[in-house]
Every structure is written in structure tokens, then in C-alpha cells.
Design an enzyme around this catalytic site. Structure first.
Site, short mmCIF file in Angstrom:
data_model
loop_
_atom_site.label_atom_id
_atom_site.label_comp_id
_atom_site.label_asym_id
_atom_site.label_seq_id
_atom_site.Cartn_x
_atom_site.Cartn_y
_atom_site.Cartn_z
N GLU A 265 4.28 -3.15 10.53
CA GLU A 265 3.57 -2.39 9.49
C GLU A 265 2.65 -1.37 10.14
O GLU A 265 1.89 -1.71 11.05
CB GLU A 265 2.78 -3.40 8.64
CG GLU A 265 1.82 -2.84 7.63
CD GLU A 265 1.05 -3.96 6.93
OE1 GLU A 265 0.15 -3.64 6.15
OE2 GLU A 265 1.34 -5.15 7.18
N ASP B 250 -0.28 0.83 9.01
CA ASP B 250 -1.23 1.17 7.96
C ASP B 250 -1.90 2.50 8.29
O ASP B 250 -2.94 2.55 8.94
CB ASP B 250 -2.28 0.08 7.80
CG ASP B 250 -1.71 -1.21 7.26
OD1 ASP B 250 -0.80 -1.15 6.42
OD2 ASP B 250 -2.16 -2.28 7.70
N HIS C 47 0.33 -2.72 13.06
CA HIS C 47 0.65 -4.14 13.24
C HIS C 47 2.09 -4.23 13.76
O HIS C 47 2.95 -3.45 13.33
CB HIS C 47 0.62 -4.91 11.91
CG HIS C 47 -0.66 -4.84 11.14
ND1 HIS C 47 -1.54 -5.90 11.07
CD2 HIS C 47 -1.18 -3.87 10.36
CE1 HIS C 47 -2.56 -5.58 10.28
NE2 HIS C 47 -2.36 -4.34 9.84
N GLU D 199 -5.86 2.79 4.67
CA GLU D 199 -6.40 1.78 3.76
C GLU D 199 -7.83 2.22 3.50
O GLU D 199 -8.64 2.32 4.42
CB GLU D 199 -6.34 0.39 4.38
CG GLU D 199 -4.92 -0.12 4.56
CD GLU D 199 -4.87 -1.57 4.97
OE1 GLU D 199 -4.58 -2.41 4.10
OE2 GLU D 199 -5.09 -1.85 6.16
#
Length: 439
Positions: free
Chosen positions: A220, A222, A236, A225
Site C-alpha cells: 500500500e 499512502d 507500506h 492521509e
């Protein structure tokens, strides 16, 4: 052969016919050329009912005991329905802009948050290889208070939503199937093309969610956020490249096991300006003023990637990312393996990012290709305190202070009642070579 084909059809995840699935249109730019895309809402948000009737297979946070005594029977009985995007989910698009409303009171239900995916065509997710590229978008978080998260990110989902690998899945990308992320979520209603109803337990703190026997894991990225008070960019990684199903404790914390017991890195390697010592960079009236829309530029340097750089553009000015200002931590304003190791050491955190392969594994996940996710959500587990407040709430150690929000903020019951009209707007998505999408 006929018998095998019959079994696949009988137990497959089908689609309903009550509501036509008309995806909201969303234009974006790929290497300067305008691309006509669409978005689809995740299958977890969709109405699930019996074939040919309006009887719910899933209601509140429970699967029907009669219709879904086991996953195979559930798949035989139940279908995913098309979506009324604006009326049910509060999702609207216009040109290159997509607006997600937080709480929507529809004709038959009240919807909270949403998760959508960018499509290449009606049945296929758009796939991005971020190695050596730049991804830019404009966002308005002025209407997102403490406790909410307008998240834009990439995950290693299958382009077809899983129909190729899992023939039990007839819904596919068109109906938002195949989700995975580095938390190995077990709250997904459908994994690998079948209902995740076996062993399903309703969540005590969320009237709409539960957890099943299985989770769905993948790397993942990101990119974004954020709310108006805090923001973080966080890669991640997972040991496997692509979506895989986990079971029970092997799903980590979400499966009832150890937080770091899955094949993925749940914490990631985050760059949060406030957490890293600059409390005047991001927020209302600050250097990056969240009372106004801001263009967010993320550069993935190297192919395969070795560094992630961040820039902001606001008021016609390019704003470089803030630098770290933490005792014992060298000055960084970008993410790399070196930064991640140093940051984890300074904060005393588990260096699970490097343990699972760090940037080497991140580059491999990019090479496979990732799907763009656009979402808005609140946090029924820890009230989003990990993003915008002190977490753990009683901790005094470096890195625990992540944002200016009080530790009493973010309670879902509060934000869903007091801030129901909150929303996030994503627009002007651009993808191309480095330094080509924002100047």
C-alpha cells in the site's frame, strides 16, 4: 467439464438488477493527455441481497443465518447490487473533480464514508506503475475536522478485481471487488470472489461492520492521509507482491494476532510534518493553508524507486516539504530506506518496513502495478488519533505527538452526528515524468 462449469456458476458472486451500475465519470491527465476515466464504489458499501428479491443477505453488521450459513451457500444465494452514487453514497463528479460527502441520508439507509477506485474502462481498474514517476492532484480538506481522513492511495489490487484468478467472482472491478491493503483487513465482506461470512463476528463499536475468518493483504502506498489539521505520506510493503488472502492470526492484529504478525508492514514509514517536529507547516492559516485547496505533488525517484519526495503548490508558489526537527534524527525532507531506519530508531518504533523489504519491495509492488483509491472515513478503532493527535494517548515518547487534535476527539458517534456535512474534494489528477505535472 459441464459439471465443473455448473459448480462455478452456482457458487459465484453475482450481480443484481435492481439498480443500474452507472459509474461517475472522472477525467485525469496521463503524460499531459486527457484521459476519460470512471470511478466505482467498493463492494463493501454495496447492497447485498438475494437473487430476484430484495431480501438482505447482509443487514447492519450481520450476515443472514438462513441465507449465509456458509460461504458457498452465501455465494449461491446472494448478489451485489448497482449503486446510486449521489443518492446513497454522497459521491458526485464533474469533469476532473470528485466530491465525497461524509454522511448521506438515502431513501433506505444512512451511509457513512466511501471508498472508490479509478477505472480504465467499465470493467477494469486503471493500473499505475509509480517507479520513476510523479503523481499530482489538488485537494480541498477545509471541511475535514479532527477524526476524519480524506485518503488517496494506491494498493496492489488485480486490474480485473479478481475475476481472472478467482472464477467465483462474476462482479469484478465493475462492482468494486478485490480490495486489499497492508493492514490485511478482515472486515471485507468478499475476498477471493466469495463472501467472507464464515466465522463472521459483528464489531461491538461499529453497527455496520464485522470481521470474518479471512483478510486480504497487499502492499500500500499512502500518498495522502489527511484532514485540515494533519497529514501523512506513508509507504507500506508486504512479503508477497500482489493480493493474497490470510487467515486468522496470520492477518496480524485484524485477525486477532500480533500487530506485526502478518506478512505485511502495518505501520509503514510515515512522513508527518507535525510528528517530525514542524508544527507550523500544515493547517489552517499555516505555510500550507488548509483553508484553501492545495496541489499535492509526490515524486517517486528512481526506477525502481529509492526515494519519495513531496512538494505542495498553493497560491502559485511551489512549497518544498518540511524538514525533520527531532533530537537524534538527521535532517530529512523525503522518504528513503535511510530515513525510515533513522526515524524508527529515533522514535523507538518497530522497523517492520525494512524487515519486509523496504524500498526494494516497494519498487516490486510498483512494477506489478497498483490501483488508485479515493476515500473518506472515520476510525472506529482508535478515533484517527494516530494521524492527528497524541497516540498512544498516555505516551510521552518521541513520535507520539502526531497532530494538534485533542485526545478526546475523533469518536465516530461524535463526528458522524456533529460533522455529518463534512466532505473532501479531489481534482486535477496528473501522472507523468518527474517535474512534468505541476509547473
Amino acid at each position: 467439464m459441464l459439471g465443473i462449469g455448473f459448480v462455478c456458476i452456482v457458487y459465484s458472486l453475482g450481480v443484481g438488477t435492481n439498480t443500474a451500475e452507472n459509474h461517475p465519470k472522472l477525467t485525469w491527465k496521463n503524460s499531459g493527455s486527457t484521459t476519460n476515466g470512471e470511478v466505482t464504489v467498493d463492494s463493501n458499501w454495496r447492497w447485498t441481497h438475494t437473487k430476484g428479491t430484495t431480501k438482505n443477505c447482509y443487514d447492519g453488521n450481520l450476515w443472514s443465518k438462513d441465507l449465509c450459513p456458509d460461504a458457498a451457500t452465501c455465494g449461491k444465494n446472494c448478489v451485489l447490487e448497482g449503486a446510486d452514487y449521489s443518492g446513497t453514497y454522497g459521491v458526485t463528479s464533474s469533469g476532473d473533480a470528485l466530491t465525497l460527502k461524509f454522511v448521506t441520508h438515502g431513501s433506505y439507509s444512512t451511509n457513512v464514508g466511501s471508498r472508490l477506485y479509478l477505472l480504465k474502462d467499465e470493467k477494469t481498474y486503471q493500473i499505475f506503475n509509480l517507479n520513476g514517476k510523479e503523481f499530482t492532484f489538488t485537494v480541498d480538506v477545509s471541511n475535514l475536522p479532527c477524526g476524519l481522513n480524506g485518503a488517496l492511495y494506491f494498493v496492489n489490487m488485480d486490474a480485473d478485481g479478481g475475476t481472472g484468478r478467482y472464477p467465483d467472482n462474476q462482479a469484478g472491478a465493475k462492482y468494486g471487488t478485490g480490495y486489499c491493503d497492508a493492514q490485511c483487513p478482515t472486515d471485507l465482506k468478499f475476498i477471493n470472489g466469495i463472501p467472507n461470512s464464515d466465522g463472521w463476528k459483528p464489531q461491538s463499536n461499529d453497527k455496520n461492520s464485522g470481521n470474518g475468518k479471512y483478510g486480504s493483504c497487499c502492499s500500500e502506498m499512502d500518498i495522502w492521509e489527511a484532514n485540515s489539521l494533519a497529514t501523512a505520506v506513508t509507504p507500506h510493503v508486504c512479503d508477497q507482491v500482489g493480493q493474497t488472502r490470510c487467515e486468522g492470526r496470520a492477518c496480524g492484529e485484524n485477525g486477532g494476532g500480533d500487530r506485526f504478525g502478518s506478512s505485511c508492514d502495518p505501520d509503514g514509514c510515515d512522513f508527518n510534518s507535525w510528528r517530525l517536529g514542524n508544527k507550523t507547516f500544515w493547517g489552517p492559516g499555516l505555510i500550507v493553508d488548509t483553508k484553501k485547496p492545495v496541489t499535492v505533488v509526490t515524486q517517486f525517484v528512481g526506477s525502481p524507486v529509492t526515494e519519495i519526495k513531496r512538494k505542495y503548490v498553493q497560491g502559485g508558489k511551489v512549497i518544498e516539504n518540511s524538514y525533520t526537527n527531532i533530537e537524534g534524527l538527521d535532517k530529512f525532507n523525503s522518504i528513503s530506506d535511510k530515513f525510515c531506519t533513522a526515524q524508527k530508531k529515533a522514535f523507538g518504533d518497530n522497523d517492520s518496513f525494512i524487515k519486509h523489504g523496504g524500498f526494494r519491495q516497494l519498487g516490486q509492488s510498483f512494477t506489478k502495478g497498483q490501483v488508485l483509491v479515493l476515500s473518506l472515513w472515520d476510525d472506529h478503532t482508535v478515533n484517527m488519533l494516530w494521524l492527528d493527535s497524541v497516540y498512544p494517548t498516555n505516551s510521552k515518547k518521541p513520535g507520539a505527538d502526531r497532530g494538534p487534535c485533542p485526545t478526546s476527539s475523533g469518536v465516530p458517534a461524535d463526528v458522524e452526528s456533529k460533522n455529518a456535512g463534512s466532505s473532501v474534494k479531489y481534482s486535477d489528477i496528473r501522472f507523468g515524468s518527474i517535474d512534468s505535472t505541476y509547473k
